[in-house]
Design a protein around this motif. Structure first.
Motif, short mmCIF file in Angstrom:
data_model
loop_
_atom_site.label_atom_id
_atom_site.label_comp_id
_atom_site.label_asym_id
_atom_site.label_seq_id
_atom_site.Cartn_x
_atom_site.Cartn_y
_atom_site.Cartn_z
N ALA A 182 -5.89 -1.34 4.11
CA ALA A 182 -6.34 -0.30 3.19
C ALA A 182 -6.39 1.02 3.96
N CYS A 221 -5.93 3.82 8.77
CA CYS A 221 -5.76 2.55 8.05
C CYS A 221 -6.61 1.45 8.67
N ILE A 243 0.85 -1.18 0.00
CA ILE A 243 0.00 0.00 0.00
C ILE A 243 0.89 1.23 0.00
N MET A 257 -11.35 -3.19 1.31
CA MET A 257 -11.32 -1.92 0.61
C MET A 257 -12.00 -0.89 1.50
N CYS A 274 -15.47 0.02 5.71
CA CYS A 274 -14.58 -1.02 5.25
C CYS A 274 -15.38 -2.18 4.66
#
Length: 176
Positions: free
Chosen positions: A56, A63, A17, A99, A106
Motif C-alpha cells: 500500500a 510504500c 496498486i 492499508m 499501516c
C-alpha cells in the motif's frame, strides 16, 4: 499471457496498486514486485524471489510492503530502497493484507488467521494489536478502510463494522 506484454511474467497476482506517480505495481506471492511505468512503457522487477502478501502507498508517497512471513518494510518508490524493516509480533504465516492511513501508519490483518488487526505507528515504530480483548467485537477481520474524517472502518465476519477513532482511542460498532 496478457501480463507478459507489461513485462510481468507471472500468472498469480495478489494485488495491483496504482501509485501517486501513475505507475502500476503488481504484487506477486512468490516473485516480489513488478512496477510498470506507462510513461516509458518499462517494467522494473523488485525483490525477486520474495513472497509478498500485499503493498500500500501512504499519502506521503512511501510504500508499505508486507511479506508472507510478517516482515513489514517501508520503501521509497523513487529509489526502490527499503528504508525500514519491522516484524509483525505474531507467529502467523497466513497471507496479510494492509492499508496505509492518512498519517502514514499501516494497518495489517490476515483473513485466514483470526487475530484481529495490527496498527504499526511509523513514528514510534510500535505495533498496537486490536482484538476482542481490547476493542474489536470479532477477531475475524475481512477488510479495513479510512474515511474522510480519519476514522478507521474494520469489517469483521459476524461482528459487523468496528469504527476506530485513533485520536480518541474509542470504538463504535455497526451491526445488523
Amino acid at each position: 499471457l496478457a501480463l507478459a506484454r507489461f513485462g510481468v511474467p507471472v500468472d498469480s497476482i495478489n494485488n495491483i496498486i496504482k501509485d501517486l506517480d501513475g505507475n502500476y505495481w503488481f504484487v506477486t506471492p512468490k516473485d516480489g514486485l513488478y512496477r510498470y511505468s506507462p510513461s516509458n512503457k518499462k517494467t522494473l522487477h523488485l525483490l525477486p524471489g520474495t513472497q509478498i502478501s500485499d503493498m500500500a502507498q501512504a499519502p506521503s508517497g512511501f510504500c508499505w510492503i508486507i511479506h508472507s512471513n510478517g516482515l513489514l518494510e517501508k520503501m521509497d518508490p523513487h529509489t526502490q530502497q527499503i528504508v525500514s524493516r519491522d516484524q509483525v509480533p505474531t507467529s502467523s504465516t497466513s497471507p496479510y493484507q494492509l492499508m496505509a492511513d492518512k498519517d502514514g501508519d499501516c494497518w495489517l490483518f490476515s483473513s485466514n488467521d483470526f487475530q484481529g488487526i495490527y496498527c504499526f505507528n511509523q513514528r514510534t515504530k510500535t505495533f498496537i494489536h486490536y482484538d476482542q480483548n481490547n476493542g474489536l467485537n470479532n477477531n475475524i477481520v475481512r477488510g479495513v478502510v479510512q474515511d474522510n474524517q480519519g476514522l478507521i472502518w474494520v469489517g469483521t465476519d459476524h461482528g459487523g463494522l468496528n469504527i476506530i477513532d485513533k485520536q480518541q482511542k474509542t470504538f463504535r460498532y455497526l451491526t445488523n
